[in-house]
Write an enzyme that holds these catalytic residues in place. Structure first.
Site, PDB file in Angstrom:
ATOM      1  N   LYS A 164      14.857 -33.118  -5.612  1.00 51.59           N
ATOM      2  CA  LYS A 164      16.700 -32.181  -4.898  1.00 51.59           C
ATOM      3  C   LYS A 164      17.293 -33.612  -6.198  1.00 51.59           C
ATOM      4  O   LYS A 164      17.189 -34.883  -5.074  1.00 51.59           O
ATOM      5  CB  LYS A 164      16.289 -32.010  -3.874  1.00 51.59           C
ATOM      6  CG  LYS A 164      15.593 -30.995  -3.350  1.00 51.59           C
ATOM      7  CD  LYS A 164      16.657 -29.470  -3.625  1.00 51.59           C
ATOM      8  CE  LYS A 164      16.020 -28.264  -3.149  1.00 51.59           C
ATOM      9  NZ  LYS A 164      16.686 -27.289  -3.929  1.00 51.59           N
ATOM     10  N   LYS A 263      13.416 -15.910  -8.275  1.00 47.43           N
ATOM     11  CA  LYS A 263      13.133 -15.830  -6.222  1.00 47.43           C
ATOM     12  C   LYS A 263      13.633 -14.298  -6.059  1.00 47.43           C
ATOM     13  O   LYS A 263      14.856 -13.730  -5.870  1.00 47.43           O
ATOM     14  CB  LYS A 263      14.161 -16.436  -6.101  1.00 47.43           C
ATOM     15  CG  LYS A 263      13.735 -18.372  -5.804  1.00 47.43           C
ATOM     16  CD  LYS A 263      14.954 -18.938  -5.328  1.00 47.43           C
ATOM     17  CE  LYS A 263      14.420 -20.326  -5.003  1.00 47.43           C
ATOM     18  NZ  LYS A 263      16.471 -21.225  -4.746  1.00 47.43           N
TER      19      LYS A 263
HETATM   20 MG    MG Z   1      17.365 -24.276  -6.718  1.00 45.90          MG
END
Ligand code: MG
Length: 372
Positions: A164, A263
């Site tokens: 991240k 997703k």
């Molecule tokens: Mg992502």
């Protein structure tokens, strides 16, 4: 399929360690599960909406309102041949809200697969028996700690690492990580934290040989993403931008990215996810399956989807033990020696849900019986 009963249960699953992204820090994951009873079988779905609206705007609370007031009554009032049909019914009465819809739609796919006595992966058209996986690592204030975690993940056999990043937490981190792991398969995820004004800065990330830069710009800045991708050698991967099949069509047409992270819980469920998979295949855009800090229920669904042939890059789906001291399913998901996780091959999601454990960590529960 007529549903006899729907149960909505909220549990709180403690994380092994806090997970930090540009959107905030999570220490325990409240998880909303949906249980659909029909014809003697129980299907499970999980709502991936986070607690705050930092990701795509949906939250666990907004999803719950939409489910309780609109989607659950609709599902209980109908008679559906297939889970796909339920999804189409939702299309005509509920706009947006893909996470709320997905929770219920995916639970019905589990019901359908169990009634047909086939694995969910097979019902979705998946062929692979196992899925290559990588890990996602949150931001750490201490680069040494991050490097240690990367070493542990790669040592355990994970195929790649996604870090991240965000403004102020990118280049120095990548410099030290690359010094230590010059050849590792390394991607980054910015969670929409930069703007088009940062284009020059983002171009400088090309030198790190990353597998991708995921969602560098805001979700709806598809034009900005396309302009950035034109100049960037590293593939831009779309995550938050793709919340529906139509959104995906626009992004593909514009060239907003050369990869898509699918997703199922973010795009409205399995029907939309498989369609997006097919569209990306036709367009030559790589896809892989991402995680949303799901419990074993959501993970089982994601693995079934990731068994489709187009999901070639490693999925963001780690073993249960990376996030949870105890998962809600048996057997838990474990990493194979070849950096893969096995796709469950029992009927439906193919894992047993530990109802006893669910009741121990329950925050809230509501039952919706069929009318009449
Ligand atoms: Mg992502």
């Amino acid at each position: 399929m007529r549903l006899d009963r729907i149960e909505l249960q909220v549990i709180e699953l403690p994380l092994i360690r806090p997970f930090r992204t540009s959107g905030g820090t999570t220490t325990a994951r409240p998880v909303m599960l949906l249980k659909l009873d029909a014809g003697g079988v129980r299907g499970y779905g999980e709502c991936v909406a986070p607690a705050t609206p930092h990701y795509t705007g949906e939250t666990a609370e907004t999803a719950r309102v939409v489910l309780e007031r609109h989607l659950i009554p609709l599902a209980l009032g109908g008679d559906f041949e297939t889970a796909r049909e339920l999804g189409s019914t939702f299309d005509s009465v509920v706009r947006a809200n893909p996470m709320a819809r997905a929770a219920l739609e995916m639970a019905l796919w589990d019901v359908e697969a169990k009634i047909r006595d086939v694995p969910l992966a097979e019902l979705l058209g998946g062929e692979r028996k196992s899925v290559p996986v990588g890990v996602v690592l949150g931001m750490e204030r201490d680069a040494g700690l991050l490097i240690e975690r990367i070493g542990v993940a790669l040592g355990a056999g994970y195929r790649g690492v996604k870090l991240k990043i965000g403004p102020g937490s990118d280049i120095p981190v990548l410099e030290s990580v690359r010094r230590r792991f010059p050849d590792a398969s390394l991607g980054v995820d910015a969670n929409a934290s930069y703007t088009s004004e940062d284009a020059e800065h983002l171009l400088s990330l090309d030198r790190f040989g990353l597998t991708m830069i995921e969602q560098p710009l805001p979700a709806d800045d598809l034009l900005g993403l396309a302009r950035l991708q034109e100049r960037l050698e590293t593939p831009v991967c779309l995550d938050e931008s793709i919340t529906s099949v139509d959104e995906c069509r626009v992004a593909l047409r514009l060239g907003s990215g050369r990869m898509v992270n699918i997703k199922p819980g973010r795009v409205g469920g399995h029907a939309a996810a498989t369609r997006i998979h097919d569209l990306c295949e036709e367009a030559g855009v790589a896809v892989w399956c991402g995680g949303m800090l799901e419990s074993g229920v959501g993970r089982a669904h994601a693995l079934a989807l990731a068994s489709l042939s187009g999901f070639r890059a490693p999925a963001d789906l780690s073993a249960s033990g990376r996030y949870w001291s105890r998962d809600v399913v048996r057997p838990e998901f474990t990493l194979g020696p070849d950096g893969t996780i096995r796709v469950p091959d029992g009927p439906g999601i193919g894992v047993e849900v530990d109802e006893q454990f669910l009741s121990e960590i329950e925050l809230d529960r509501k039952v919706f019986p069929a009318r009449g």
